[in-house]
Design a protein around this motif. Structure first.
Motif, PDB file in Angstrom:
ATOM      1  N   LYS A   1       0.825  -1.209   0.000  1.00 40.53           N
ATOM      2  CA  LYS A   1       0.000   0.000   0.000  1.00 40.53           C
ATOM      3  C   LYS A   1       0.861   1.262   0.000  1.00 40.53           C
ATOM      4  O   LYS A   1       0.517   2.268  -0.640  1.00 40.53           O
ATOM      5  N   VAL A   2       1.970   1.219   0.717  1.00 40.47           N
ATOM      6  CA  VAL A   2       2.877   2.370   0.738  1.00 40.47           C
ATOM      7  C   VAL A   2       3.438   2.625  -0.660  1.00 40.47           C
ATOM      8  O   VAL A   2       3.467   3.769  -1.146  1.00 40.47           O
ATOM      9  N   ALA A   3       3.884   1.559  -1.354  1.00 47.04           N
ATOM     10  CA  ALA A   3       4.419   1.704  -2.714  1.00 47.04           C
ATOM     11  C   ALA A   3       3.356   2.269  -3.654  1.00 47.04           C
ATOM     12  O   ALA A   3       3.653   3.134  -4.497  1.00 47.04           O
ATOM     13  N   GLU A   4       2.120   1.801  -3.532  1.00 38.01           N
ATOM     14  CA  GLU A   4       1.038   2.311  -4.375  1.00 38.01           C
ATOM     15  C   GLU A   4       0.759   3.787  -4.079  1.00 38.01           C
ATOM     16  O   GLU A   4       0.506   4.576  -5.000  1.00 38.01           O
ATOM     17  N   ALA A   5       0.799   4.179  -2.810  1.00 35.00           N
ATOM     18  CA  ALA A   5       0.547   5.574  -2.441  1.00 35.00           C
ATOM     19  C   ALA A   5       1.626   6.494  -3.002  1.00 35.00           C
ATOM     20  O   ALA A   5       1.333   7.596  -3.480  1.00 35.00           O
ATOM     21  N   ILE A   6       2.879   6.040  -2.956  1.00 39.13           N
ATOM     22  CA  ILE A   6       3.971   6.849  -3.512  1.00 39.13           C
ATOM     23  C   ILE A   6       3.798   7.019  -5.018  1.00 39.13           C
ATOM     24  O   ILE A   6       3.992   8.108  -5.568  1.00 39.13           O
ATOM     25  N   GLU A   7       3.401   5.967  -5.685  1.00 35.79           N
ATOM     26  CA  GLU A   7       3.213   6.009  -7.135  1.00 35.79           C
ATOM     27  C   GLU A   7       2.105   6.976  -7.532  1.00 35.79           C
ATOM     28  O   GLU A   7       2.204   7.687  -8.532  1.00 35.79           O
ATOM     29  N   ARG A   8       1.038   7.027  -6.739  1.00 34.48           N
ATOM     30  CA  ARG A   8      -0.117   7.880  -7.073  1.00 34.48           C
ATOM     31  C   ARG A   8       0.097   9.344  -6.728  1.00 34.48           C
ATOM     32  O   ARG A   8      -0.572  10.211  -7.271  1.00 34.48           O
ATOM     33  N   ALA A   9       0.969   9.626  -5.794  1.00 27.62           N
ATOM     34  CA  ALA A   9       1.070  10.976  -5.241  1.00 27.62           C
ATOM     35  C   ALA A   9       1.665  11.959  -6.248  1.00 27.62           C
ATOM     36  O   ALA A   9       2.644  11.645  -6.921  1.00 27.62           O
ATOM     37  N   PRO A  10       1.079  13.164  -6.355  1.00 29.91           N
ATOM     38  CA  PRO A  10       1.724  14.217  -7.148  1.00 29.91           C
ATOM     39  C   PRO A  10       3.100  14.533  -6.583  1.00 29.91           C
ATOM     40  O   PRO A  10       3.338  14.355  -5.378  1.00 29.91           O
ATOM     41  N   PRO A  11       4.031  14.974  -7.414  1.00 24.72           N
ATOM     42  CA  PRO A  11       5.410  15.205  -6.956  1.00 24.72           C
ATOM     43  C   PRO A  11       5.504  16.097  -5.722  1.00 24.72           C
ATOM     44  O   PRO A  11       6.330  15.852  -4.839  1.00 24.72           O
TER      45      PRO A  11
ATOM     46  N   PHE B   1       3.720  16.317  -3.213  1.00 32.09           N
ATOM     47  CA  PHE B   1       3.305  15.698  -1.961  1.00 32.09           C
ATOM     48  C   PHE B   1       4.148  14.481  -1.596  1.00 32.09           C
ATOM     49  O   PHE B   1       3.848  13.775  -0.646  1.00 32.09           O
ATOM     50  N   ARG B   2       5.206  14.210  -2.363  1.00 33.19           N
ATOM     51  CA  ARG B   2       6.073  13.083  -2.043  1.00 33.19           C
ATOM     52  C   ARG B   2       7.111  13.489  -0.992  1.00 33.19           C
ATOM     53  O   ARG B   2       7.581  14.619  -0.974  1.00 33.19           O
ATOM     54  N   ARG B   3       7.445  12.540  -0.153  1.00 31.97           N
ATOM     55  CA  ARG B   3       8.367  12.822   0.948  1.00 31.97           C
ATOM     56  C   ARG B   3       9.797  12.455   0.571  1.00 31.97           C
ATOM     57  O   ARG B   3      10.032  11.446  -0.088  1.00 31.97           O
ATOM     58  N   PRO B   4      10.778  13.244   0.995  1.00 32.89           N
ATOM     59  CA  PRO B   4      12.177  12.883   0.767  1.00 32.89           C
ATOM     60  C   PRO B   4      12.473  11.519   1.407  1.00 32.89           C
ATOM     61  O   PRO B   4      12.005  11.221   2.496  1.00 32.89           O
ATOM     62  N   GLY B   5      13.227  10.712   0.701  1.00 37.33           N
ATOM     63  CA  GLY B   5      13.576   9.408   1.239  1.00 37.33           C
ATOM     64  C   GLY B   5      12.601   8.309   0.900  1.00 37.33           C
ATOM     65  O   GLY B   5      12.805   7.153   1.266  1.00 37.33           O
ATOM     66  N   GLY B   6      11.479   8.656   0.237  1.00 37.11           N
ATOM     67  CA  GLY B   6      10.574   7.628  -0.243  1.00 37.11           C
ATOM     68  C   GLY B   6       9.517   7.169   0.729  1.00 37.11           C
ATOM     69  O   GLY B   6       8.864   6.152   0.497  1.00 37.11           O
ATOM     70  N   GLY B   7       9.318   7.875   1.826  1.00 38.70           N
ATOM     71  CA  GLY B   7       8.261   7.500   2.762  1.00 38.70           C
ATOM     72  C   GLY B   7       6.893   7.740   2.172  1.00 38.70           C
ATOM     73  O   GLY B   7       6.745   8.416   1.145  1.00 38.70           O
ATOM     74  N   PRO B   8       5.841   7.211   2.806  1.00 43.85           N
ATOM     75  CA  PRO B   8       4.488   7.402   2.290  1.00 43.85           C
ATOM     76  C   PRO B   8       4.097   8.873   2.293  1.00 43.85           C
ATOM     77  O   PRO B   8       4.360   9.580   3.256  1.00 43.85           O
ATOM     78  N   PRO B   9       3.502   9.373   1.225  1.00 38.48           N
ATOM     79  CA  PRO B   9       3.218  10.812   1.102  1.00 38.48           C
ATOM     80  C   PRO B   9       2.157  11.285   2.083  1.00 38.48           C
ATOM     81  O   PRO B   9       1.119  10.652   2.247  1.00 38.48           O
ATOM     82  N   MET B  10       2.455  12.415   2.749  1.00 36.27           N
ATOM     83  CA  MET B  10       1.510  13.063   3.660  1.00 36.27           C
ATOM     84  C   MET B  10       0.964  12.075   4.690  1.00 36.27           C
ATOM     85  O   MET B  10      -0.193  12.146   5.091  1.00 36.27           O
ATOM     86  N   THR B  11       1.790  11.145   5.110  1.00 34.94           N
ATOM     87  CA  THR B  11       1.347  10.088   6.008  1.00 34.94           C
ATOM     88  C   THR B  11       2.321   9.976   7.169  1.00 34.94           C
ATOM     89  O   THR B  11       3.517   9.885   6.961  1.00 34.94           O
ATOM     90  N   ALA B  12       1.801   9.973   8.385  1.00 37.84           N
ATOM     91  CA  ALA B  12       2.648   9.808   9.555  1.00 37.84           C
ATOM     92  C   ALA B  12       2.398   8.473  10.249  1.00 37.84           C
ATOM     93  O   ALA B  12       3.231   8.014  11.011  1.00 37.84           O
ATOM     94  N   LEU B  13       1.240   7.856  10.014  1.00 38.74           N
ATOM     95  CA  LEU B  13       0.888   6.586  10.641  1.00 38.74           C
ATOM     96  C   LEU B  13       0.831   5.504   9.572  1.00 38.74           C
ATOM     97  O   LEU B  13       0.080   5.626   8.611  1.00 38.74           O
ATOM     98  N   TYR B  14       1.612   4.461   9.730  1.00 39.70           N
ATOM     99  CA  TYR B  14       1.479   3.342   8.804  1.00 39.70           C
ATOM    100  C   TYR B  14       2.015   2.075   9.452  1.00 39.70           C
ATOM    101  O   TYR B  14       2.977   2.096  10.222  1.00 39.70           O
ATOM    102  N   GLY B  15       1.336   0.961   9.152  1.00 40.12           N
ATOM    103  CA  GLY B  15       1.715  -0.322   9.712  1.00 40.12           C
ATOM    104  C   GLY B  15       0.498  -1.160  10.007  1.00 40.12           C
ATOM    105  O   GLY B  15      -0.625  -0.846   9.574  1.00 40.12           O
TER     106      GLY B  15
END
Length: 314
Positions: free
Chosen positions: A244-254, A256-270
């Protein structure tokens, strides 16, 4: 921890979607419901999807719920004259018996302002406008008749009735600017919606600066609620989360993407247990409310998952 639902309402939220979201948020036990204040989509591929007016939608929220708190996160003060906004906010608060939280900000979206021919001044002027707007709103809320003489706005013996049901009216200010925004929070706000994209260490530093502004104006910082808007990605196991994280990164406009490849605009994941641990860390930092962000209209099962798996444990 108070958990609320935050909807990016410009991403295809018409009346059918909004009615469902309001009903589900109330029924499933969430503490609050929030929505953005934008005119058209900037996450999706098209602008030709529904985006209801924020305050009209929240009038429906006031009438159709009995328990939840609710409000905009946040209203751009470039869009509305503060005296008109004060009248609308007071009426919504009366209709809801005191459950409305008025969230305001300086405004930022260049494309939106250009599309509608609304001036977006330089940052300093926007901050001046935000502060005078708050002063106008509070003057109308707190006085039988209000007079105000500013550089931008003027009131002369201006009445406003009905007043808000709350005394004082809940006022949320969003942002992390250390010189202007946090000083305004200290002077005027009942709640600070803090940026958390830089992680908890950045939040804690800004919180210390807010405390210093409170000391300068003679205010107890404990009288200001602290909240954050957070996206989340949940999965039954780590493999599902990673997918899901990989899919979110792929969909996100540039932008809104986070440096280092983390999930965009997301602080909670797991997994649910990991997210619960993350929420408890946020609470330990002194934050009282989390608005869980949905960038597309959620289905009932999306909200039900949080209500059943996470809400009872935080």
């Amino acid at each position: 921890m108070k958990l609320g639902v935050m909807i990016e309402s410009q991403e295809g939220v018409g009346w059918t979607e909004w009615k469902n979201i309001v009903q589900w948020t109330e029924e499933l036990g969430f503490e609050s419901l929030w929505r953005s204040d934008h005119f058209f989509s900037f996450f999706g591929a098209t602008r030709e999807i529904d985006s209801l007016d924020t305050l009209i939608a929240h009038t429906y929220t006031a009438a159709m719920t009995n328990r939840i708190k609710f409000g905009p996160l946040v209203l751009s003060m470039t869009f509305r004259h503060p005296a008109i906004l004060a009248r609308m906010a007071a009426a919504i608060d009366q209709l809801s018996n005191g459950r409305f939280i008025l969230g305001v900000g300086a405004g930022w979206n260049v494309t939106e302002h250009e599309a509608y021919g609304i001036e977006l001044p330089p940052v300093k002027q926007r901050m001046d406008n935000l502060e005078e707007s708050i002063q106008v709103i509070k003057a109308l809320f707190e006085n039988n008749v209000a007079s105000f003489e500013g550089k931008i706005y003027r009131l002369k013996d201006a009445p406003m009735n009905p007043k808000p049901a709350q005394k004082p009216m809940s006022l949320l200010v969003g942002g992390g600017g250390e010189k202007r925004t946090l000083r305004m929070v200290a002077k005027y706000a009942t709640e600070w919606n803090a940026p958390i994209g830089g992680g908890l260490p950045v939040y804690l530093e800004k919180s210390k600066i807010l405390d210093q502004h409170c000391e300068a104006v003679g205010r107890d910082p404990e009288t200001i609620d602290r909240s954050v808007m957070i996206g989340y990605i949940a999965g039954a196991n780590q493999a599902e989360v990673d997918k899901k994280v990989a899919e979110a990164i792929e969909r996100a406009p540039p932008q809104f993407r986070r440096p280092g490849g983390g999930p965009p605009m997301t602080a909670l994941y797991g997994t649910s247990s990991t997210i619960i641990e993350q929420i408890k860390e946020i609470e330990a930092a002194g934050i009282h409310r989390i608005m869980l962000q949905y960038r597309t209209p959620p289905q009932r099962e999306d909200l039900q998952y949080i209500a059943e798996e996470i809400l009872p444990k935080v």
